[in-house]
Scaffold this motif. Structure first.
Motif, mmCIF file in Angstrom:
data_model
loop_
_atom_site.group_PDB
_atom_site.id
_atom_site.type_symbol
_atom_site.label_atom_id
_atom_site.label_comp_id
_atom_site.label_asym_id
_atom_site.label_seq_id
_atom_site.Cartn_x
_atom_site.Cartn_y
_atom_site.Cartn_z
ATOM 1 N N TYR A 373 0.824 -1.211 0.000
ATOM 2 C CA TYR A 373 0.000 0.000 0.000
ATOM 3 C C TYR A 373 0.857 1.260 0.000
ATOM 4 C CZ TYR A 373 1.134 0.246 4.973
ATOM 5 O OH TYR A 373 1.805 0.328 6.154
ATOM 6 N N ILE A 374 0.204 2.364 -0.318
ATOM 7 C CA ILE A 374 0.852 3.677 -0.312
ATOM 8 C C ILE A 374 -0.009 4.597 0.560
ATOM 9 C CG2 ILE A 374 1.417 5.689 -1.761
ATOM 10 C CD1 ILE A 374 1.797 3.723 -4.088
ATOM 11 N N VAL A 375 0.650 5.484 1.297
ATOM 12 C CA VAL A 375 -0.094 6.394 2.174
ATOM 13 C C VAL A 375 0.142 7.835 1.736
ATOM 14 C CG1 VAL A 375 -0.329 7.245 4.550
ATOM 15 C CG2 VAL A 375 0.153 4.842 4.142
ATOM 16 N N GLY A 376 -0.900 8.629 1.732
ATOM 17 C CA GLY A 376 -0.759 10.077 1.511
ATOM 18 C C GLY A 376 -1.349 10.823 2.687
ATOM 19 N N HIS A 377 -0.602 11.818 3.173
ATOM 20 C CA HIS A 377 -1.093 12.632 4.300
ATOM 21 C C HIS A 377 -1.337 14.055 3.810
ATOM 22 C CE1 HIS A 377 1.244 9.592 6.625
ATOM 23 N NE2 HIS A 377 0.315 9.798 7.529
ATOM 24 N N THR A 433 -10.284 4.474 -8.092
ATOM 25 C CA THR A 433 -8.824 4.557 -7.994
ATOM 26 C C THR A 433 -8.474 5.942 -7.462
ATOM 27 O OG1 THR A 433 -8.598 5.466 -10.195
ATOM 28 C CG2 THR A 433 -8.503 3.056 -9.999
ATOM 29 N N ILE A 434 -7.219 6.128 -7.122
ATOM 30 C CA ILE A 434 -6.800 7.416 -6.598
ATOM 31 C C ILE A 434 -6.978 8.501 -7.673
ATOM 32 C CG2 ILE A 434 -4.303 7.386 -7.142
ATOM 33 C CD1 ILE A 434 -5.823 8.213 -3.735
ATOM 34 N N GLU A 435 -6.846 8.109 -8.949
ATOM 35 C CA GLU A 435 -7.029 9.079 -10.041
ATOM 36 C C GLU A 435 -8.478 9.595 -10.054
ATOM 37 O OE1 GLU A 435 -4.980 6.385 -10.484
ATOM 38 O OE2 GLU A 435 -3.266 7.762 -10.452
ATOM 39 N N ALA A 455 -5.036 12.699 -1.499
ATOM 40 C CA ALA A 455 -4.930 11.772 -2.630
ATOM 41 C C ALA A 455 -3.723 12.150 -3.486
ATOM 42 C CB ALA A 455 -6.213 11.805 -3.450
ATOM 43 N N LEU A 456 -3.553 13.444 -3.732
ATOM 44 C CA LEU A 456 -2.380 13.910 -4.504
ATOM 45 C C LEU A 456 -1.081 13.533 -3.791
ATOM 46 C CD1 LEU A 456 -3.527 17.510 -5.550
ATOM 47 C CD2 LEU A 456 -3.010 15.638 -7.120
ATOM 48 N N ALA A 457 -1.111 13.604 -2.473
ATOM 49 C CA ALA A 457 0.106 13.310 -1.698
ATOM 50 C C ALA A 457 0.584 11.876 -1.907
ATOM 51 C CB ALA A 457 -0.143 13.578 -0.213
ATOM 52 N N THR A 458 -0.336 10.978 -2.263
ATOM 53 C CA THR A 458 0.094 9.586 -2.506
ATOM 54 C C THR A 458 0.973 9.516 -3.749
ATOM 55 O OG1 THR A 458 -1.828 9.022 -3.870
ATOM 56 C CG2 THR A 458 -2.025 8.597 -1.499
ATOM 57 N N GLU A 459 0.906 10.565 -4.591
ATOM 58 C CA GLU A 459 1.756 10.611 -5.798
ATOM 59 C C GLU A 459 2.812 11.704 -5.661
ATOM 60 O OE1 GLU A 459 -0.810 10.935 -9.212
ATOM 61 O OE2 GLU A 459 -1.530 8.878 -8.936
ATOM 62 N N ASN A 460 3.068 12.109 -4.433
ATOM 63 C CA ASN A 460 4.052 13.166 -4.174
ATOM 64 C C ASN A 460 3.737 14.444 -4.910
ATOM 65 O OD1 ASN A 460 5.751 12.188 -2.275
ATOM 66 N ND2 ASN A 460 7.158 11.217 -3.741
ATOM 67 N N ARG A 461 2.447 14.733 -5.122
ATOM 68 C CA ARG A 461 2.140 15.963 -5.844
ATOM 69 C C ARG A 461 1.045 16.801 -5.195
ATOM 70 N NH1 ARG A 461 -1.553 15.355 -10.614
ATOM 71 N NH2 ARG A 461 -2.544 13.330 -10.487
ATOM 72 N N ALA A 462 0.987 16.727 -3.858
ATOM 73 C CA ALA A 462 0.087 17.658 -3.156
ATOM 74 C C ALA A 462 0.594 19.062 -3.450
ATOM 75 C CB ALA A 462 0.106 17.384 -1.661
ATOM 76 N N ILE A 463 -0.338 19.970 -3.717
ATOM 77 C CA ILE A 463 0.080 21.317 -4.102
ATOM 78 C C ILE A 463 0.400 22.176 -2.880
ATOM 79 C CG2 ILE A 463 -0.663 23.453 -5.287
ATOM 80 C CD1 ILE A 463 -0.213 21.078 -7.200
ATOM 81 N N ALA A 465 1.294 21.385 0.286
ATOM 82 C CA ALA A 465 2.085 20.845 1.400
ATOM 83 C C ALA A 465 3.370 20.260 0.843
ATOM 84 C CB ALA A 465 1.297 19.764 2.123
ATOM 85 N N ILE A 466 4.350 20.123 1.707
ATOM 86 C CA ILE A 466 5.590 19.472 1.303
ATOM 87 C C ILE A 466 5.298 17.972 1.288
ATOM 88 C CG2 ILE A 466 8.047 19.166 1.845
ATOM 89 C CD1 ILE A 466 7.146 22.136 1.345
ATOM 90 N N ASN A 467 5.583 17.327 0.178
ATOM 91 C CA ASN A 467 5.181 15.922 0.037
ATOM 92 C C ASN A 467 6.116 14.979 0.763
ATOM 93 O OD1 ASN A 467 2.812 15.887 -1.867
ATOM 94 N ND2 ASN A 467 4.220 17.307 -2.850
ATOM 95 N N LYS A 468 5.488 13.990 1.360
ATOM 96 C CA LYS A 468 6.249 12.979 2.091
ATOM 97 C C LYS A 468 5.513 11.659 1.891
ATOM 98 C CE LYS A 468 5.632 12.334 6.476
ATOM 99 N NZ LYS A 468 5.367 12.184 7.810
ATOM 100 N N MET A 469 5.638 11.122 0.677
ATOM 101 C CA MET A 469 4.901 9.905 0.389
ATOM 102 C C MET A 469 5.519 8.736 1.155
ATOM 103 S SD MET A 469 4.270 8.062 -3.233
ATOM 104 C CE MET A 469 5.920 7.408 -3.338
ATOM 105 N N VAL A 470 4.655 7.900 1.708
ATOM 106 C CA VAL A 470 5.158 6.723 2.419
ATOM 107 C C VAL A 470 4.755 5.513 1.606
ATOM 108 C CG1 VAL A 470 5.184 5.493 4.595
ATOM 109 C CG2 VAL A 470 4.600 7.916 4.555
ATOM 110 N N GLU A 471 5.685 4.737 1.213
ATOM 111 C CA GLU A 471 5.351 3.542 0.441
ATOM 112 C C GLU A 471 5.696 2.333 1.286
ATOM 113 O OE1 GLU A 471 6.787 2.118 -3.788
ATOM 114 O OE2 GLU A 471 6.196 4.219 -3.700
ATOM 115 N N LYS A 472 4.776 1.420 1.388
ATOM 116 C CA LYS A 472 5.025 0.276 2.259
ATOM 117 C C LYS A 472 4.980 -1.007 1.470
ATOM 118 C CE LYS A 472 5.391 2.599 6.034
ATOM 119 N NZ LYS A 472 4.328 3.292 6.700
ATOM 120 N N LYS A 473 5.617 -1.991 2.003
ATOM 121 C CA LYS A 473 5.562 -3.324 1.373
ATOM 122 C C LYS A 473 4.095 -3.752 1.382
ATOM 123 C CE LYS A 473 4.680 -7.772 2.071
ATOM 124 N NZ LYS A 473 3.475 -8.040 1.867
#
Ligand code: FAD
Length: 473
Positions: A373-377, A433-435, A455-463, A465-473
């Protein structure tokens, strides 16, 4: 096609039962609703609605106290508790009257009495005037709800200052101190209510965290906020006994290997609820149950033909919207249609200040199930509307599947979280989907923009905020 004119008997007029009755009537059923107390059940009379009225009063008080930050000079002269309670009762009554009107408009017969099985297809109803009526030959939908569970803690039963949630809704005055046994939804909501009215609140929870089923990261943020507002929270703390004292009660707690005591005017026992089926005589009908919790399949059918069960009396997810959703499904099946209950989109909502809501998988659950999974904050501090409404407290957290990019879960701590979660439940229900979330244009300035930003933050493209995508196994 439904079986018009089918007789349907619904036992219990809470949000499960009255919804089932209305849906069966819409489909042409001859419906009788048996209720031993007031229509609306726990939800309208001693649950969802009265607690939310008290919370609204508490929030108004907090807002009035902060109005000067926005240049509004309000002289807040405390509060009138009697009026607070009157408002609570009048809103509950208004809603109960509304349900009475709907029941009449749908030509549903009401019997004011207590139902119990005398055989698998026959009920005996003891009416409030003492007379009995035997009813059968129809489909039966059981919706008898739940009652507070009372733990076997020495001293609780004997002490009149130990109250349950119903007692906590009609205290004569706001207590100076309140100890709450249980850090679940009900305990935490009452903590939020009374602490805003000036009560010193302490929560004692046996598990390692409060709100054990909610998303862990946001639960920690909420816990911090509650503690900063003056609520003391002890987790992994076990209440051993309660003694009477002149103030009210002394609660003895095992905490970190020691026995410590707390004194409080009132003790709210909020350790959960149990299915309210004792009066039904389930064994007489041979209805399968687990210590009173009725077992059903996804059509809400019990093991006995023509008998369905819904809501809290199943002892599973005890929420009004679950009871109502199940009520519609059971009514449709009783009327000859084929419908299934799917709990995938059930939102969990905690009406604290700020609110907390979640739907779908938590990060812990995704880990546990070995899902990639991927997390966006997205912090609400960066959302204009949230900043205006509550100083930007809280965060939105989106969890999506790595392979198919489907929305798996959304968790929100912040103002109006309980309203925002509806869009997220729809996304999960539609297997969006996230799209899909990202491509939907969200109005500005609204809180909903924060969901899209997460949702954008999951793709490191939140406008915003500073992006901090977390990708997990
Ligand atoms: P109930 O609402 O309990 O209704 C059952 C009805 O059956 C009752 O009216 C009872 O009198 C009647 N009955 C029982 N036995 C018989 C019998 N033998 N014959 C005839 N009648 C009978 N949920 C939410 O979703 N959101 C919230 O914010 C929320 N807040 C809550 C706050 C509190 C303090 C509490 C206690 C609960 C809260 N809940 C909330 C839970 C919610 O109230 C319940 O999940 C919901 O009411 C369950 O609906 P139900 O129809 O299954 O049962």
């Amino acid at each position: 096609m439904s079986n018009e004119n089918q007789e349907v008997i619904v036992v219990g007029g809470g949000p499960g039962g009255y919804v089932a009755a209305i849906r069966a009537a819409q489909l042409g059923g001859r419906v009788t609703l048996i209720e031993k107390s007031k229509l609306g059940g726990t939800c309208l009379n001693v649950g969802c609605i009265p607690t939310k009225v008290l919370l609204h009063s508490a929030d108004l008080l907090a807002e009035a106290n902060h109005a000067k930050d926005f240049g509004i000079n309000v002289n807040v002269n405390g509060f009138d508790w009697k009026k607070v309670l009157e408002k609570k009762d009048s809103i509950s009554s208004q809603l109960v009257n509304g349900i009475n009107g709907l029941i009449k408009a749908n030509k549903i017969k009401i019997i004011n009495g207590t139902a119990q099985f005398v055989s698998p297809d026959t009920l005996s109803v003891t009416k409030v005037d003492g007379t009995k009526e035997i009813m059968g030959d129809g489909k039966i939908i059981l919706a008898t709800g739940s009652v507070p569970a009372i733990p076997l803690i020495p001293g609780v039963k004997e002490n009149e200052n130990c109250i349950d949630s119903t007692g906590a809704l009609s205290l004569n005055e706001v207590p100076k101190s309140l100890l709450i046994i249980g850090g679940g939804v009900i305990g935490v909501e009452f903590a939020s209510i009374y602490s805003q009215f000036g009560t010193k609140v302490t929560i004692i929870e046996a598990l390692p965290k409060i709100l054990p089923l909610m998303e862990e990261e946001l639960t920690s943020l909420l816990r911090n906020k509650l503690e900063r507002s003056g609520i003391d929270i002890y987790t992994e703390a076990k209440v051993q006994s309660v003694d009477s004292t002149p103030i009210g009660a002394k609660v003895n707690v095992e905490y970190k290997g020691e026995l410590i005591s707390f004194e409080a005017e009132k003790v709210l026992v909020a350790v959960g609820r149990r299915a309210n089926t004792a009066e039904l005589n389930l064994d007489k009908a041979g209805i399968e149950n687990d210590r009173g919790r009725i077992k059903t399949n996804h059509k809400l059918e019990t093991n006995i033909k023509n008998v369905y069960a819904i809501g809290d009396c199943l002892g599973e997810v005890m929420l009004a919207h679950v009871a109502s959703a199940q009520g519609e499904v059971a009514a449709e099946n009783a009327m000859g249609l084929e419908t299934f209950y799917n709990g995938k989109t059930v939102p969990s909502c905690i009406f604290t200040n700020p609110e907390f809501a979640g739907v779908g998988l938590t990060e812990e659950k995704a880990k546990e199930e070995g899902i990639d999974y991927i997390v966006g904050h997205f912090p609400l501090m960066a959302n204009g509307k949230a900043l205006i409404m509550n100083g930007g407290e809280g965060m939105v957290k989106v969890i999506l599947g790595k392979e198919y990019r489907e929305v798996l879960g959304v968790h929100i701590l912040g103002t109006r979280a309980t309203d925002l979660i509806a869009e997220c439940a729809l996304a999960i229900g539609m297997e969006a989907t996230i799209e899909d979330l990202i491509e939907t244009i969200h109005a500005h300035p609204t809180l909903t923009e924060a969901v899209r930003e997460a949702a954008l933050a999951t793709e490191n493209r939140a406008i915003h905020a500073i992006n901090k995508m977390v990708e997990k196994k």
